[in-house]
Design an enzyme around this catalytic site. Structure first.
Site, PDB file in Angstrom:
ATOM      1  N   ASP A  86     -21.326  14.459  52.037  1.00  0.00           N
ATOM      2  CA  ASP A  86     -21.439  15.479  53.242  1.00  0.00           C
ATOM      3  C   ASP A  86     -20.437  15.088  54.302  1.00  0.00           C
ATOM      4  O   ASP A  86     -20.146  14.026  54.483  1.00  0.00           O
ATOM      5  CB  ASP A  86     -22.807  15.682  53.578  1.00  0.00           C
ATOM      6  CG  ASP A  86     -23.123  16.554  54.799  1.00  0.00           C
ATOM      7  OD1 ASP A  86     -22.521  17.677  54.750  1.00  0.00           O
ATOM      8  OD2 ASP A  86     -23.790  16.389  55.818  1.00  0.00           O
ATOM      9  N   GLU A 131     -26.775  15.070  64.048  1.00  0.00           N
ATOM     10  CA  GLU A 131     -25.992  13.911  64.191  1.00  0.00           C
ATOM     11  C   GLU A 131     -26.471  12.870  65.196  1.00  0.00           C
ATOM     12  O   GLU A 131     -26.216  11.625  65.102  1.00  0.00           O
ATOM     13  CB  GLU A 131     -24.446  14.277  64.113  1.00  0.00           C
ATOM     14  CG  GLU A 131     -23.914  14.858  62.768  1.00  0.00           C
ATOM     15  CD  GLU A 131     -23.951  13.824  61.461  1.00  0.00           C
ATOM     16  OE1 GLU A 131     -23.656  12.657  61.737  1.00  0.00           O
ATOM     17  OE2 GLU A 131     -24.203  14.381  60.669  1.00  0.00           O
ATOM     18  N   CYS A 149     -26.620  25.217  55.928  1.00  0.00           N
ATOM     19  CA  CYS A 149     -25.966  24.006  56.422  1.00  0.00           C
ATOM     20  C   CYS A 149     -26.872  23.125  55.929  1.00  0.00           C
ATOM     21  O   CYS A 149     -28.000  23.146  56.524  1.00  0.00           O
ATOM     22  CB  CYS A 149     -25.603  24.222  57.829  1.00  0.00           C
ATOM     23  SG  CYS A 149     -25.104  22.411  58.330  1.00  0.00           S
ATOM     24  N   HIS A 192     -27.707  20.339  57.215  1.00  0.00           N
ATOM     25  CA  HIS A 192     -28.165  19.517  58.460  1.00  0.00           C
ATOM     26  C   HIS A 192     -29.477  20.413  58.861  1.00  0.00           C
ATOM     27  O   HIS A 192     -30.148  19.651  59.313  1.00  0.00           O
ATOM     28  CB  HIS A 192     -27.160  19.591  59.315  1.00  0.00           C
ATOM     29  CG  HIS A 192     -26.226  18.664  59.363  1.00  0.00           C
ATOM     30  ND1 HIS A 192     -24.974  18.444  58.448  1.00  0.00           N
ATOM     31  CD2 HIS A 192     -25.728  17.266  60.054  1.00  0.00           C
ATOM     32  CE1 HIS A 192     -24.178  17.620  58.697  1.00  0.00           C
ATOM     33  NE2 HIS A 192     -24.727  16.685  59.554  1.00  0.00           N
TER      34      HIS A 192
HETATM   35  N1  DGL Z   1     -23.980  19.764  56.429  1.00  0.00           N
HETATM   36  C1  DGL Z   1     -22.662  20.530  56.313  1.00  0.00           C
HETATM   37  C2  DGL Z   1     -22.908  22.203  55.924  1.00  0.00           C
HETATM   38  O1  DGL Z   1     -23.696  22.204  55.267  1.00  0.00           O
HETATM   39  C3  DGL Z   1     -21.474  20.551  57.367  1.00  0.00           C
HETATM   40  C4  DGL Z   1     -21.920  20.322  58.784  1.00  0.00           C
HETATM   41  C5  DGL Z   1     -20.585  19.974  59.566  1.00  0.00           C
HETATM   42  O2  DGL Z   1     -20.242  19.289  59.481  1.00  0.00           O
HETATM   43  O3  DGL Z   1     -20.237  21.055  60.408  1.00  0.00           O
HETATM   44  O4  DGL Z   1     -22.270  22.879  56.117  1.00  0.00           O
END
Ligand code: DGL
Length: 295
Positions: free
Chosen positions: A9, A154, A186, A188
């Protein structure tokens, strides 16, 4: 087969997928790379995301992984096709992404097919979710971008007023549209599920790709007879110079499996392209034919 599964990731978000994989497949070793030096991927253009992602996946392949999991929606949208050709078709290493599993989970449970997606600007702009839902028979999904969510995660800020205020701002159009299911598009965002669920209200089902993706990993390994049986080993790498902050948050988000975190240096590994690999394979085969021996 004891070779690890390679998961990557842009940073910490893919750990939500890694956690689900470890839970479902306790004998599988995992090598995880978080490209924290280049996070966030969301605002970058597709070509840039593609080259960053390929470099990390090449590095995982060079470490001998038996499967690649693109645990990032932004990278899945930008690179899945090329990754499939480069690793799956050319090298026989299966590649799993996270968008199809999330769409499957959302459509199975939505009573009114009133589905929303919250994701990075890159994922929303790519239209990958919109296309995948249309393919699944749900042509109208509302997709909104929530760029600051990744910054919060983050930084380890997963609750509090700033997160709630941002969530209210980003999610209002989805509340107004009365969605019954919200895809956290996402990897995250599940780490902000408390705030997102609070703002959306208890009637809205939140769907993330982690469990469904882990189920795809299981299915693929079982189908291809690649399941491991021994003791799992976990390796975590991040591309930032400083490993401390990644390790601290990775332990909080994934758990005690995160031990030491290695520094993965980017920009140094150049693997041959699929064309060069094919040419090299032909060359070796020709030499074998000439000498009658295996080179
Ligand atoms: N975790 C990532 C996603 O699923 C990317 C987040 C990022 O780096 O902007 O899109």
């Amino acid at each position: 087969m004891q070779r690890p599964i390679g998961i990557f990731d842009s940073g910490l978000g893919g750990l939500t997928v890694a956690r689900a994989v470890i839970d479902l497949l306790p004998h599988e070793s995992v090598t995880y790379i978080g490209d924290t030096l280049h996070t966030p991927y969301g605002p970058r253009d597709q070509d840039e995301v593609r080259s960053l992602s390929i470099e990390v996946m090449d590095a995982l392949v060079a470490q001998g992984v038996k499967m690649l999991v693109i645990a990032c929606n932004t990278a899945s949208a930008a690179t899945f096709d090329i990754a499939k050709r480069r690793y799956q078709d050319t090298l026989g290493i299966p590649v799993i992404e996270v968008i199809t599993p999330a769409v499957r989970a959302a459509t199975v449970g939505s009573t009114r097919n009133s589905i929303g997606v919250v994701a990075t600007a890159g994922t929303v702009g790519s239209g990958a979710y919109q296309r995948a839902f249309a393919h699944a028979g749900v042509p109208d999904v509302m997709a909104v971008a929530a760029p600051r969510f990744v910054e919060f995660v983050e930084a380890g800020e997963t609750t509090g007023d700033r997160v709630l205020d941002a969530a209210r701002g980003y999610l209002q159009p989805l509340i107004d549209a009365n969605v019954d299911t919200l895809v956290l598009g996402c990897t995250h965002y599940p780490l902000l599920a408390g705030a997102i669920g609070y703002v959306m209200g208890p009637e809205v089902r939140l769907v993330s790709s982690a469990q469904e993706t882990a189920a795809d990993v299981y299915r693929t390994l079982a189908d291809q007879d690649l399941l491991a049986t021994g003791t799992a080993e976990y390796r975590f790498e991040s591309t930032s110079i400083e490993q401390g902050p990644f390790r601290k948050l990775a332990r909080r988000f994934l758990g005690p499996e995160v031990g030491h975190v290695e520094h993965h240096v980017t920009g140094v590994i150049t693997l041959p392209s699929p064309e060069e690999l094919t040419a090299a394979a032909k060359d070796i085969a020709a030499k074998n034919d000439e000498s009658g021996r295996i080179a």
